[in-house]
Scaffold this motif. Sequence first.
Motif, PDB file in Angstrom:
ATOM      1  N   TYR A 163       0.836  -1.204   0.000  1.00  0.00           N
ATOM      2  CA  TYR A 163       0.000   0.000   0.000  1.00  0.00           C
ATOM      3  C   TYR A 163       0.873   1.258   0.000  1.00  0.00           C
ATOM      4  O   TYR A 163       0.622   2.201  -0.766  1.00  0.00           O
ATOM      5  CB  TYR A 163      -0.917  -0.003   1.219  1.00  0.00           C
ATOM      6  N   GLN A 164       1.916   1.256   0.821  1.00  0.00           N
ATOM      7  CA  GLN A 164       2.822   2.399   0.837  1.00  0.00           C
ATOM      8  C   GLN A 164       3.535   2.555  -0.511  1.00  0.00           C
ATOM      9  O   GLN A 164       3.712   3.672  -1.011  1.00  0.00           O
ATOM     10  CB  GLN A 164       3.857   2.234   1.955  1.00  0.00           C
ATOM     11  N   ALA A 165       3.930   1.432  -1.096  1.00  0.00           N
ATOM     12  CA  ALA A 165       4.610   1.471  -2.398  1.00  0.00           C
ATOM     13  C   ALA A 165       3.684   2.037  -3.479  1.00  0.00           C
ATOM     14  O   ALA A 165       4.117   2.784  -4.365  1.00  0.00           O
ATOM     15  CB  ALA A 165       5.077   0.076  -2.783  1.00  0.00           C
ATOM     16  N   LEU A 166       2.404   1.678  -3.405  1.00  0.00           N
ATOM     17  CA  LEU A 166       1.425   2.189  -4.370  1.00  0.00           C
ATOM     18  C   LEU A 166       1.262   3.699  -4.229  1.00  0.00           C
ATOM     19  O   LEU A 166       1.217   4.426  -5.231  1.00  0.00           O
ATOM     20  CB  LEU A 166       0.074   1.493  -4.158  1.00  0.00           C
ATOM     21  N   LEU A 167       1.211   4.178  -2.988  1.00  0.00           N
ATOM     22  CA  LEU A 167       1.041   5.614  -2.760  1.00  0.00           C
ATOM     23  C   LEU A 167       2.271   6.409  -3.185  1.00  0.00           C
ATOM     24  O   LEU A 167       2.165   7.610  -3.480  1.00  0.00           O
ATOM     25  CB  LEU A 167       0.740   5.884  -1.282  1.00  0.00           C
ATOM     26  N   ASP A 168       3.427   5.760  -3.239  1.00  0.00           N
ATOM     27  CA  ASP A 168       4.656   6.446  -3.659  1.00  0.00           C
ATOM     28  C   ASP A 168       4.637   6.797  -5.147  1.00  0.00           C
ATOM     29  O   ASP A 168       5.344   7.715  -5.580  1.00  0.00           O
ATOM     30  CB  ASP A 168       5.885   5.566  -3.392  1.00  0.00           C
ATOM     31  N   LEU A 169       3.859   6.066  -5.926  1.00  0.00           N
ATOM     32  CA  LEU A 169       3.816   6.296  -7.367  1.00  0.00           C
ATOM     33  C   LEU A 169       3.119   7.609  -7.686  1.00  0.00           C
ATOM     34  O   LEU A 169       2.235   8.051  -6.953  1.00  0.00           O
ATOM     35  CB  LEU A 169       3.084   5.143  -8.064  1.00  0.00           C
ATOM     36  N   SER A 170       3.498   8.226  -8.791  1.00  0.00           N
ATOM     37  CA  SER A 170       2.931   9.523  -9.164  1.00  0.00           C
ATOM     38  C   SER A 170       1.464   9.394  -9.577  1.00  0.00           C
ATOM     39  O   SER A 170       1.125   8.601 -10.458  1.00  0.00           O
ATOM     40  CB  SER A 170       3.723  10.133 -10.323  1.00  0.00           C
ATOM     41  N   ASN A 171       0.611  10.199  -8.960  1.00  0.00           N
ATOM     42  CA  ASN A 171      -0.816  10.149  -9.287  1.00  0.00           C
ATOM     43  C   ASN A 171      -1.163  10.990 -10.514  1.00  0.00           C
ATOM     44  O   ASN A 171      -2.333  11.177 -10.837  1.00  0.00           O
ATOM     45  CB  ASN A 171      -1.665  10.595  -8.096  1.00  0.00           C
ATOM     46  N   LYS A 172      -0.125  11.498 -11.203  1.00  0.00           N
ATOM     47  CA  LYS A 172      -0.404  12.225 -12.451  1.00  0.00           C
ATOM     48  C   LYS A 172      -0.798  11.254 -13.566  1.00  0.00           C
ATOM     49  O   LYS A 172      -1.330  11.668 -14.592  1.00  0.00           O
ATOM     50  CB  LYS A 172       0.804  13.054 -12.886  1.00  0.00           C
ATOM     51  N   TYR A 173      -0.509   9.975 -13.348  1.00  0.00           N
ATOM     52  CA  TYR A 173      -0.903   8.955 -14.311  1.00  0.00           C
ATOM     53  C   TYR A 173      -2.305   8.444 -13.968  1.00  0.00           C
ATOM     54  O   TYR A 173      -2.578   8.079 -12.822  1.00  0.00           O
ATOM     55  CB  TYR A 173       0.090   7.796 -14.307  1.00  0.00           C
ATOM     56  N   GLN A 174      -3.162   8.422 -14.952  1.00  0.00           N
ATOM     57  CA  GLN A 174      -4.578   8.121 -14.737  1.00  0.00           C
ATOM     58  C   GLN A 174      -4.803   6.762 -14.089  1.00  0.00           C
ATOM     59  O   GLN A 174      -5.567   6.631 -13.133  1.00  0.00           O
ATOM     60  CB  GLN A 174      -5.333   8.192 -16.075  1.00  0.00           C
ATOM     61  N   LEU A 175      -4.133   5.727 -14.595  1.00  0.00           N
ATOM     62  CA  LEU A 175      -4.344   4.391 -14.057  1.00  0.00           C
ATOM     63  C   LEU A 175      -3.791   4.276 -12.641  1.00  0.00           C
ATOM     64  O   LEU A 175      -4.401   3.618 -11.780  1.00  0.00           O
ATOM     65  CB  LEU A 175      -3.678   3.351 -14.964  1.00  0.00           C
ATOM     66  N   VAL A 176      -2.662   4.916 -12.378  1.00  0.00           N
ATOM     67  CA  VAL A 176      -2.083   4.895 -11.032  1.00  0.00           C
ATOM     68  C   VAL A 176      -3.051   5.536 -10.042  1.00  0.00           C
ATOM     69  O   VAL A 176      -3.309   4.994  -8.964  1.00  0.00           O
ATOM     70  CB  VAL A 176      -0.735   5.642 -11.004  1.00  0.00           C
ATOM     71  N   ALA A 177      -3.588   6.689 -10.409  1.00  0.00           N
ATOM     72  CA  ALA A 177      -4.533   7.396  -9.535  1.00  0.00           C
ATOM     73  C   ALA A 177      -5.767   6.536  -9.268  1.00  0.00           C
ATOM     74  O   ALA A 177      -6.302   6.527  -8.150  1.00  0.00           O
ATOM     75  CB  ALA A 177      -4.942   8.718 -10.169  1.00  0.00           C
ATOM     76  N   ALA A 178      -6.207   5.808 -10.280  1.00  0.00           N
ATOM     77  CA  ALA A 178      -7.391   4.945 -10.120  1.00  0.00           C
ATOM     78  C   ALA A 178      -7.112   3.824  -9.118  1.00  0.00           C
ATOM     79  O   ALA A 178      -7.956   3.522  -8.257  1.00  0.00           O
ATOM     80  CB  ALA A 178      -7.787   4.358 -11.475  1.00  0.00           C
ATOM     81  N   TYR A 179      -5.941   3.199  -9.213  1.00  0.00           N
ATOM     82  CA  TYR A 179      -5.591   2.130  -8.275  1.00  0.00           C
ATOM     83  C   TYR A 179      -5.406   2.676  -6.859  1.00  0.00           C
ATOM     84  O   TYR A 179      -5.773   2.020  -5.873  1.00  0.00           O
ATOM     85  CB  TYR A 179      -4.317   1.414  -8.732  1.00  0.00           C
ATOM     86  N   GLN A 180      -4.837   3.856  -6.749  1.00  0.00           N
ATOM     87  CA  GLN A 180      -4.668   4.456  -5.426  1.00  0.00           C
ATOM     88  C   GLN A 180      -6.022   4.710  -4.763  1.00  0.00           C
ATOM     89  O   GLN A 180      -6.183   4.492  -3.557  1.00  0.00           O
ATOM     90  CB  GLN A 180      -3.871   5.757  -5.551  1.00  0.00           C
ATOM     91  N   ALA A 181      -6.983   5.168  -5.565  1.00  0.00           N
ATOM     92  CA  ALA A 181      -8.322   5.424  -5.032  1.00  0.00           C
ATOM     93  C   ALA A 181      -8.994   4.117  -4.591  1.00  0.00           C
ATOM     94  O   ALA A 181      -9.634   4.053  -3.535  1.00  0.00           O
ATOM     95  CB  ALA A 181      -9.173   6.127  -6.092  1.00  0.00           C
ATOM     96  N   LYS A 182      -8.827   3.064  -5.389  1.00  0.00           N
ATOM     97  CA  LYS A 182      -9.425   1.765  -5.053  1.00  0.00           C
ATOM     98  C   LYS A 182      -8.806   1.175  -3.789  1.00  0.00           C
ATOM     99  O   LYS A 182      -9.473   0.468  -3.028  1.00  0.00           O
ATOM    100  CB  LYS A 182      -9.230   0.787  -6.213  1.00  0.00           C
ATOM    101  N   ALA A 183      -7.533   1.462  -3.569  1.00  0.00           N
ATOM    102  CA  ALA A 183      -6.823   0.854  -2.441  1.00  0.00           C
ATOM    103  C   ALA A 183      -7.036   1.596  -1.120  1.00  0.00           C
ATOM    104  O   ALA A 183      -6.665   1.083  -0.062  1.00  0.00           O
ATOM    105  CB  ALA A 183      -5.331   0.804  -2.750  1.00  0.00           C
ATOM    106  N   ALA A 184      -7.643   2.776  -1.174  1.00  0.00           N
ATOM    107  CA  ALA A 184      -7.786   3.605   0.030  1.00  0.00           C
ATOM    108  C   ALA A 184      -8.479   2.865   1.165  1.00  0.00           C
ATOM    109  O   ALA A 184      -8.067   2.952   2.331  1.00  0.00           O
ATOM    110  CB  ALA A 184      -8.532   4.886  -0.317  1.00  0.00           C
ATOM    111  N   GLU A 185      -9.537   2.115   0.865  1.00  0.00           N
ATOM    112  CA  GLU A 185     -10.260   1.396   1.918  1.00  0.00           C
ATOM    113  C   GLU A 185      -9.375   0.347   2.586  1.00  0.00           C
ATOM    114  O   GLU A 185      -9.471   0.115   3.794  1.00  0.00           O
ATOM    115  CB  GLU A 185     -11.511   0.726   1.348  1.00  0.00           C
ATOM    116  N   TYR A 186      -8.489  -0.257   1.803  1.00  0.00           N
ATOM    117  CA  TYR A 186      -7.579  -1.251   2.376  1.00  0.00           C
ATOM    118  C   TYR A 186      -6.542  -0.586   3.272  1.00  0.00           C
ATOM    119  O   TYR A 186      -6.096  -1.180   4.261  1.00  0.00           O
ATOM    120  CB  TYR A 186      -6.886  -2.043   1.269  1.00  0.00           C
ATOM    121  N   GLY A 187      -6.146   0.628   2.935  1.00  0.00           N
ATOM    122  CA  GLY A 187      -5.186   1.338   3.768  1.00  0.00           C
ATOM    123  C   GLY A 187      -5.706   1.493   5.185  1.00  0.00           C
ATOM    124  O   GLY A 187      -4.966   1.262   6.158  1.00  0.00           O
ATOM    125  N   ASN A 188      -6.963   1.860   5.318  1.00  0.00           N
ATOM    126  CA  ASN A 188      -7.573   2.004   6.641  1.00  0.00           C
ATOM    127  C   ASN A 188      -7.698   0.654   7.354  1.00  0.00           C
ATOM    128  O   ASN A 188      -7.423   0.535   8.555  1.00  0.00           O
ATOM    129  CB  ASN A 188      -8.955   2.653   6.512  1.00  0.00           C
TER     130      ASN A 188
END
Length: 333
Positions: A163-188
């Motif tokens: 999860y931390q590694a995913l958040l480290d990636l740049s959210n300027k990329y559309q697919l990266v931002a989408a995965y980061q949003a999907k993973a937010a619930e798992y972070g909690n």
Amino acid sequence: MGAAGLKLEQGKLLLIVCCSFSLWSLTACSATDQQNSSRETVTTTSQKQYQQALKDLNRGADHQAFERLKKVVTQNTATAQEKKLYNQLGRVLEIKKDLAAGNLTTAQANLADLEKVDQPDSLVKQITALKKELQASKLAKIYYQEIVTYYQAGKYAAAGGSYQALLDLSNKYQLVAAYQAKAAEYGNLISQRQSQSVASSTSAGSSSAASSNKTATNGYTNARSSKLISSEYAQKTGSSISSATNSQVSSVAESLSNDQVLEKFFKTSQIPQEAGDQYYVKQVNAQTYQIEIRHTSPSDSNVSNLKGMYQFEITTGKIAKLNEVTGNYVNIN
């Protein structure tokens, strides 16, 4: 008619022929000049479109550059150079669509077709940027899948690391931002599970919890949790890392470092480096290194998250990441 009259008539006839020829020549020359002028105008306009397209590319407006070149191509006035750039830009736009849609295999295949492009510089920059976006998108997909798998398997340190590694990636990329949003619930959910685990251990008064609190305070949480350090310490002493002093742990950690290997690893993998990451490097053979990346949990400094165990073939540049559930290494580039 006398001789003088005949010569006069012949002279008139010759004058008429000469005048007619001159008039035809002037007309033909005028037409040729007009044609040449027309061609020069078309060529000049076409070249202006090409140069403007390069300017568009330099500022990242690839779609505008494509449409600009499309006009001269559809009008059949494009040069071979313009047609080539037009086709290459068409491929670039298709790759962008595939990346946004998550069609990474197709995007990678199309990028391979542009591998040998070395000019113009503005196009090369676009292709280089797409390669970075592709790798970031591939990593985002891998990290997200790991988060779900590890969480469901109860491997919260690994899930937290991914999860931390995913958040480290740049959210300027559309697919990266989408995965980061999907993973937010798992972070909690991961933070809750880790906090519960630490609280449970503390309330039980376990010695491991006491040791964890002590070492965390002294900045050894990641080192004591490291698989590579534990293995190295056991090989050297025959004892568990839990019985080692901080000095002994630090000594082993220092022996598992290689800045040159890490520099090549990060350049090849394009894995971002976050402040607070700790890296441990062990040489497996002449060409292969194991690289472990850890980071303390943002929700609890007593918890060390495993961001990844990698195998790096330094000659070929191939990188594989260990799946903590299956125990198999999976290629990431």
